[in-house]
Scaffold this motif. Sequence first.
Motif, short mmCIF file in Angstrom:
data_model
loop_
_atom_site.label_atom_id
_atom_site.label_comp_id
_atom_site.label_asym_id
_atom_site.label_seq_id
_atom_site.Cartn_x
_atom_site.Cartn_y
_atom_site.Cartn_z
N ARG A 195 29.24 -41.06 -9.53
CA ARG A 195 29.77 -39.74 -10.12
C ARG A 195 31.26 -40.88 -9.89
O ARG A 195 31.83 -41.00 -8.90
CB ARG A 195 30.24 -38.19 -9.70
N VAL A 231 30.71 -30.99 -11.85
CA VAL A 231 29.48 -30.11 -12.22
C VAL A 231 29.18 -29.18 -12.32
O VAL A 231 29.96 -28.22 -11.63
CB VAL A 231 28.24 -31.05 -11.22
N TYR A 275 31.78 -40.93 -15.71
CA TYR A 275 30.26 -41.47 -15.53
C TYR A 275 29.51 -40.20 -14.54
O TYR A 275 30.32 -40.05 -12.72
CB TYR A 275 29.83 -42.76 -15.01
N TYR A 276 28.28 -40.17 -14.90
CA TYR A 276 27.90 -38.76 -13.35
C TYR A 276 26.39 -39.57 -13.18
O TYR A 276 25.63 -39.39 -14.22
CB TYR A 276 28.08 -37.68 -13.59
N THR A 301 22.45 -38.86 -12.67
CA THR A 301 21.94 -37.71 -12.90
C THR A 301 20.20 -37.83 -12.53
O THR A 301 19.62 -37.05 -12.37
CB THR A 301 21.49 -37.44 -14.15
N PHE A 354 28.34 -30.16 -17.60
CA PHE A 354 29.39 -30.19 -17.27
C PHE A 354 31.26 -30.01 -18.37
O PHE A 354 30.67 -29.95 -18.87
CB PHE A 354 29.27 -31.72 -17.50
#
Length: 439
Positions: free
Chosen positions: A31, A37, A363-364, A366, A408
Amino acid sequence: MYKSFIYAVILFLNISGFTALAQVNDELPKRSDNLEVLSHVPLGAPLSVTDIVIEQELSRPYAYVGRMQAEKGFDIIDLSNPEKAEVIYRWRMPNEELHVGLGGMDPKYFKHKNRYYVVQSLQFFQGGPNTDAGAVVVDVTGLPDVSKVKTVGYVRNAEHPGGFHNIFMYKHSDGRPLLFATTSGDDAYVYDLGKFVEGKEDILAGTIPNPDTPARMAGASLGYHDFYVGYHPDSQQDRFYGGGAGGYFVFDVTEMDSVSLLASVTGVSGVVWGHTVTPSPDGRYIVGETEYMHAPLRIFDLKPALDGDVQNISDPISSWNFDYENLVHNHEVRWPYLFVSGYEDGLLVVDLFSPDEPKTVAYYDTFLGKHQSGMCGDNTCNGAFGVDVRNEDGLIVVSDMGTGFWAFRLDDFQGWNGRGWGLPNISSAQNWDDGPTEN
């Protein structure tokens, strides 16, 4: 690709089952520090989660997530407290065990005469019932009282069985709530859902052809895969942007009985068919996706074609990818940001302020599964499937095929209005009360 995707899904499920998908990486999600989150809600079996849409009014804090395979229908997520999101209702196809096929793919919603409706696209194949059912329409006006959720009926297309893989709900400049739908045939079909919920039968509003490109004539694909519809204030046109065999196409759909092609993007190196396409608020640029491993998103400048200087655009002005080994998927434009559901890469945010130099800004990850443990011919279709943005407050929601629902917030993004950037206030979010000309 419409048919090849279906066949690849069936083949994968028959051969592999879900065993490999249950294994997860030991690494923590990757992330960037500027994405927070708010909520994560697991929804069920791997490869059972599809696309997502969020209502735009803060007084209606609901998101809808499509469900396929093991769960055929959609889930309703209550976001009254975004940090404690919860599933409050699960709509499932009656006798779902008898139905063959993917199930619920693309959810959308609309408002008509002060009532709210979910439209969930469906895909059922031969060997079971309802092969002609393209979408179900469900009245959700009474939420959060789930006892008042009521199925209105099914939009059917007996001429092209197999359902609607993708749909788009649009408030037309003439006031009608129109459903644009892919079919197993060449054309996109358009339905007047105002008439539908009022119990009328003559709901077909028109069709949009997939132009005869060399790729389509060679049998590369049938029809459209995905599209976007938006108002263009300068020309006062309703415009359809479709990804299909050969590339991407822009139609004037102001008069549904006489649609006309405005611009095409074909002959592009590496693009035999267009998957997903989204324009900038002013309609000048489009972001185009094509579904295969290593493929980047491509950004095209439509101005030469829309101005009449050329008939076709064949070269992008730039391209963007996050990880060459993966595949990016659906996306939402809130200029200058591009929000991407990047399959195995999760949620990605891109800066398009200089469209010839796109830059990753957030960016993350998932996705927790193994690389290439999903669908499609190269098994890269797994992870973050869909993304949507609530314009009023900037809430970002993501549907992941394996890990479920995510909410988010992006630092310094508290909402979006195109006028703040000197552009029309046009996005996939519809003004259901006043129509696109008032955005």
